[in-house]
Design a protein around this motif. Structure first.
Motif, short mmCIF file in Angstrom:
data_model
loop_
_atom_site.label_atom_id
_atom_site.label_comp_id
_atom_site.label_asym_id
_atom_site.label_seq_id
_atom_site.Cartn_x
_atom_site.Cartn_y
_atom_site.Cartn_z
N ALA A 126 28.15 69.61 75.87
CA ALA A 126 29.42 69.46 76.58
C ALA A 126 30.32 68.50 75.83
CB ALA A 126 29.17 68.95 77.99
N CYS A 127 31.59 68.57 76.13
CA CYS A 127 32.57 67.67 75.53
C CYS A 127 32.39 66.26 76.09
CB CYS A 127 33.98 68.17 75.81
SG CYS A 127 35.26 67.11 75.11
N SER A 128 32.48 65.26 75.22
CA SER A 128 32.35 63.87 75.67
C SER A 128 33.60 63.43 76.43
CB SER A 128 32.10 62.94 74.49
OG SER A 128 33.19 63.00 73.59
N PRO A 178 36.05 72.25 70.35
CA PRO A 178 37.11 73.13 69.86
C PRO A 178 38.40 73.04 70.67
CG PRO A 178 35.40 74.42 70.93
CD PRO A 178 34.92 73.00 70.89
N GLN A 179 38.33 72.48 71.86
CA GLN A 179 39.52 72.40 72.71
C GLN A 179 40.30 71.09 72.53
OE1 GLN A 179 38.29 73.22 76.74
NE2 GLN A 179 38.04 75.41 76.33
N CYS A 180 39.57 69.95 72.46
CA CYS A 180 40.29 68.66 72.40
C CYS A 180 39.95 67.84 71.16
CB CYS A 180 40.02 67.84 73.67
SG CYS A 180 38.34 67.21 73.79
N GLY A 181 38.92 68.20 70.40
CA GLY A 181 38.57 67.50 69.18
C GLY A 181 37.62 66.32 69.34
N LYS A 182 37.29 65.95 70.58
CA LYS A 182 36.36 64.83 70.80
C LYS A 182 34.94 65.29 70.44
CE LYS A 182 39.04 62.45 74.30
NZ LYS A 182 39.11 62.01 75.67
N PRO A 183 34.04 64.33 70.21
CA PRO A 183 32.67 64.71 69.86
C PRO A 183 31.96 65.42 71.02
CG PRO A 183 32.98 62.32 69.69
CD PRO A 183 34.24 62.90 70.19
N MET A 184 31.07 66.34 70.68
CA MET A 184 30.26 67.05 71.67
C MET A 184 28.96 66.25 71.85
SD MET A 184 31.94 69.84 72.55
CE MET A 184 30.89 71.19 73.01
N LEU A 222 20.56 59.89 82.04
CA LEU A 222 19.91 59.81 80.74
C LEU A 222 20.97 59.60 79.67
CD1 LEU A 222 17.35 62.72 80.97
CD2 LEU A 222 16.85 60.30 80.91
N PRO A 223 20.64 58.87 78.61
CA PRO A 223 21.62 58.71 77.54
C PRO A 223 21.92 60.06 76.89
CG PRO A 223 19.50 57.75 76.94
CD PRO A 223 19.39 58.18 78.36
N GLU A 224 23.19 60.23 76.52
CA GLU A 224 23.61 61.48 75.91
C GLU A 224 23.46 61.39 74.40
OE1 GLU A 224 27.60 61.47 77.32
OE2 GLU A 224 27.04 62.21 79.30
N GLU A 225 23.02 62.48 73.79
CA GLU A 225 22.89 62.53 72.33
C GLU A 225 24.17 63.12 71.75
OE1 GLU A 225 19.45 64.74 70.97
OE2 GLU A 225 18.51 64.43 72.92
N ILE A 226 24.75 62.43 70.79
CA ILE A 226 25.95 62.95 70.13
C ILE A 226 25.52 64.03 69.14
CG2 ILE A 226 27.87 62.40 68.60
CD1 ILE A 226 27.97 59.65 69.90
N VAL A 227 26.19 65.18 69.22
CA VAL A 227 25.90 66.31 68.36
C VAL A 227 26.91 66.32 67.23
CG1 VAL A 227 25.68 68.83 68.33
CG2 VAL A 227 25.07 67.58 70.38
N ASP A 228 26.51 66.74 66.03
CA ASP A 228 27.42 66.78 64.88
C ASP A 228 28.39 67.95 65.00
OD1 ASP A 228 26.13 64.62 63.79
OD2 ASP A 228 24.77 65.83 62.57
#
Length: 183
Positions: free
Chosen positions: A137-139, A119-125, A109-115
């Motif tokens: 989860a971390c992207s 906190p560990q690597c800075g990538k979008p959740m 399923l496509p993942e929804e980007i959360v705003d």
């Protein structure tokens, strides 16, 4: 729900005692959702139905289900041996299952980007769906494996502590309740 039950009755599928668990399963697995008081298929429900219909056309069929229920009634009434009933079903099913295992493509399923940033690597959740429901989860997976539970915020502060947000939660018995994020 009433229309679905009426349709099941019309085709001779299920019993009154099985209607509520059937609808609960569809909702719990998020194959359908409630929109304006009606059950509507979700994207996951549409994908699963398409895959099952494509790979198991003999089983995902109204006549098959009604016929199978009649055969099981005959077993219960001792008019038919259960071994032969199961064998008549399982032999062709095993062939379809083997074929589907070899041919069925993996679906995500496509993942929804959360705003929110990890906190560990800075990538979008991103919001994902797993076997225990939705989670965030971390992207950057598999390099970063940071996850956390999916929380539905109500926008209301806790009346007891005043600092936490009231969140919509689900109990072990799948009942919705509201609690403080600081609890």
């Amino acid at each position: 729900e009433a229309t679905l039950i009426k349709t099941l009755e019309q085709f001779g599928i299920g019993r009154p005692s099985t209607y509520a668990p059937t609808i609960s399963t569809l909702r719990d697995r998020e194959y359908v959702g409630r929109v304006d008081g009606s059950l509507k298929p979700t994207e996951l429900g549409i994908i699963v139905t398409d895959l099952l219909t494509r790979h198991f056309p003999d089983i995902v069929d109204v006549q098959f289900t009604a016929r199978m229920e009649n055969e099981l009634d005959e077993v219960a009434e001792q008019k038919r041996q259960w071994v032969s009933a199961v064998q008549d079903f399982y032999t062709p099913f095993q062939i379809s299952l083997d074929r589907a295992t070899a041919e069925m493509e993996a679906v995500r399923l496509p993942e929804e980007i959360v705003d929110e940033a990890c906190p560990q690597c800075g990538k979008p959740m991103v919001a994902k769906v797993g076997r225990f429901g939705r989670f965030i989860a971390c992207s950057g997976y598999p390099e970063c494996k940071h996850t956390k539970s999916f929380q539905v915020k109500t926008g209301v502060k806790c009346p007891k502590c005043g600092t936490g947000d009231i969140l919509q939660r689900v109990s072990k018995k799948k009942r919705t309740f509201y609690g403080c994020s600081s609890y």
